[in-house]
Design an enzyme around this catalytic site. Structure first.
Site, PDB file in Angstrom:
ATOM      1  CG  ASP A   1     -45.463  78.084 -69.591  1.00 22.07           C
ATOM      2  OD1 ASP A   1     -46.167  78.261 -68.585  1.00 22.07           O
ATOM      3  OD2 ASP A   1     -45.764  77.290 -70.505  1.00 22.07           O
TER       4      ASP A   1
ATOM      5  CD  GLU B   1     -24.604  88.227 -74.042  1.00 18.90           C
ATOM      6  OE1 GLU B   1     -25.000  89.173 -74.777  1.00 18.90           O
ATOM      7  OE2 GLU B   1     -24.456  87.062 -74.453  1.00 18.90           O
TER       8      GLU B   1
END
Length: 536
Positions: free
Chosen positions: A199, A255
């Site tokens: 956001d 990751e």
């Protein structure tokens, strides 16, 4: 597939409004899980969930008080885990909102930060001393109206809030805040989410010197309904440190093989900034509000799409025509078509033909329109603060319409926002399997995009055509497509060569010899068979 997001179609779900499972009138996670087969059958690749975290709901969940738990109105963490498992069974990816630039004022961190100037969280929010005359440190404005600073008598300082006063901004100049945010994301990555939608992604950092924002360089003839648009926000957001923060986020996502999309809240250089934020090593994709306004002509669409790829050949956009913050495009663009359904179907064909990733807003596949609401029916602080204009966000957030039963199959109770007859008439059950319905058109258009290498991966070459015709070629060689759109309610005819007959989600398009008739709001997908030429 590591780059599943590239060219994918994502569907935004607003949890409060999708499906209520317990009759309290508010949608919830079990309700979403129940409806996931519908989204899988629609053909989308991913589901974006708007906030469902613990919150006092002053801004409908965009004011978070606990980033690692589910608000009871939406269910439990076990319900979330069940949703993830079911989505993955159906082949759907799940992206969740991350509202990290600010918290709720009821978050424990803010409660501690505001106590005094020496506590462990004292520097976790953006605090500023008053000027000698008691005024805020600078002229920055809140998106929701008024100054962006709120006085706090405990610290005898102002705190920054880009949105509601109950949404204090975090201080990302403090590395400890960044570390905390990364760990919050890691919590959800470990639970199996496939990515995040960030956001207000350009709001994390502000100018540390609190310099005044200048007036908008585009001179206004009269004040705007929301004065926020009268400033050029070069200090209150869009700081260079923001890009380094994007790079830290990307390392974490890599990751887990997770994807990201950023919301570019910017009114001046959004297309350029989308490119900056999606440069290698930053966000995977980014969207803005550029295509969510009232502009509806060939030059406008060409300028935005072509402009992005010229300015950011290594970046990646996500295109959307509507979302939970704007008037639905079937309403915005109604004057350009014979009906909301006509505009909706053409918009679906157009959007799904663009190079980049695509985001659909809950209900747009039904041709859903905005719901006219009375002031007494509003819940949105933006709509209440600026009544009657600009129009608030409740009008686009009304419940999903599933069938012709009371409250459209959304709830057995009283819905949190009303379901009115015009919206209820555009329901899933009434359109499912119905030839020519908006829903079936969207299903066909999504399937066609999935099956077309040109639409998923092909580069775009725009053609120089007069208004109201937008034309471009996607891809090269075998499988390439000429895409033509008549962006008007008046039929026209053009000459084309080097193509075959219309295929896929074409609308009101007939090829006879070398003359292509494009009816009102037509869309034509023409297989390239030779050297393409188009003349009016």
């Amino acid at each position: 597939m590591a780059d599943w997001w590239r060219g994918a179609v994502t569907y935004q779900v607003y949890p409060r409004s999708f499906q209520d499972s317990n009759g309290d009138g508010v949608g919830d996670l079990p309700g979403i899980t129940r409806r996931l087969p519908y989204l899988a059958a629609l053909g989308v690749d991913a589901v974006w969930l708007s906030p469902f975290f613990k919150s006092p709901m002053k801004d409908m969940g965009y004011d978070v008080s606990d980033y690692c738990d589910v608000d009871p109105v939406f269910g439990t963490l076990a319900d979330f885990d069940a949703l993830i498992a079911r989505a993955h069974e159906l082949g759907l990816k799940v992206i969740i909102d991350q509202v990290l630039s600010h918290t709720s004022d009821q978050h424990p961190f803010f409660a501690e930060s505001r106590k005094d100037r020496v506590n462990p969280k004292a520097d976790w929010y953006v605090w500023a001393d008053p000027k000698h005359d008691g005024m805020p440190p600078c002229n920055w404005l809140s998106v929701f109206g008024g100054p962006a600073f709120q006085w706090d008598a405990r610290r005898k300082q102002y705190y920054l809030h880009n949105f509601l006063t109950s949404q204090p901004d975090l201080n990302y100049h403090n590395p400890a805040v960044q570390d905390w945010a990364l760990e919050s994301m890691r919590f959800w990555l470990k639970r199996g989410v496939d990515g995040f939608r960030f956001d207000t992604v350009n709001y994390f950092f502000q100018d540390a010197l609190f310099r005044d924002d200048p007036a908008d360089y585009r001179v206004k003839a009269e004040p705007e309904g929301n004065p926020y648009g009268m400033q050029y926000h070069i200090f209150s957001k869009n700081q260079p440190e923001n890009l380094l923060w994007m790079e830290r986020i990307r390392k974490l996502l890599d990751e887990y093989g997770a994807a990201s999309v950023g919301e570019m809240g910017e009114q001046h250089h959004a297309i350029r900034m989308m490119g900056e934020y999606t440069a290698p090593g930053r966000l995977h994709q980014c969207y803005s509000f550029e295509l969510m306004g009232y502009d509806f002509d060939a030059g406008f669409f060409r300028d935005r799409v072509e402009g992005f790829f010229k300015g950011a050949p290594d970046g990646w956009p996500m295109w959307a025509f509507s979302n939970h913050d704007v008037v639905r495009h079937a309403t915005r663009w109604a004057k350009h078509g014979e009906s909301a359904e006509t505009v909706a179907k053409q918009a679906g064909s157009l959007l799904l033909a663009f190079e980049g990733s695509i985001c659909l807003w809950e209900g747009e596949e039904l041709g859903q329109t905005d719901t006219p609401l009375d002031f007494e029916e509003l819940t949105d602080p933006q709509g209440i603060n600026f009544w009657p204009e600009p129009i608030g966000r409740d009008n686009t957030r009304t419940p999903m319409v599933w069938d012709g039963s009371p409250n459209a199959g959304f709830t057995t109770g009283k819905p949190w926002l009303p379901v009115k007859p015009e919206q209820a008439a555009r329901n899933v059950a009434g359109q499912e399997g119905a030839q020519g319905s908006v829903l079936e058109h969207y299903r066909a258009a999504i399937a066609f995009r999935k099956g077309s290498v040109a639409l998923r991966e092909g580069k775009t070459r725009f053609l120089d055509l007069p208004e109201p015709v937008l034309g471009f070629v996607r891809g090269d060689g075998e499988g390439a497509l000429l895409c033509l759109f008549n962006l008007s309610p008046v039929a026209l005819s053009i000459t084309v060569s080097g193509v075959g007959a219309p295929v896929g989600p074409s609308l009101h398009a007939v090829l006879e010899g070398d003359r292509l008739t494009l009816g009102p709001n037509a869309a034509a997908f023409l297989p390239v068979t030779g050297t393409v030429a188009v003349q009016d």
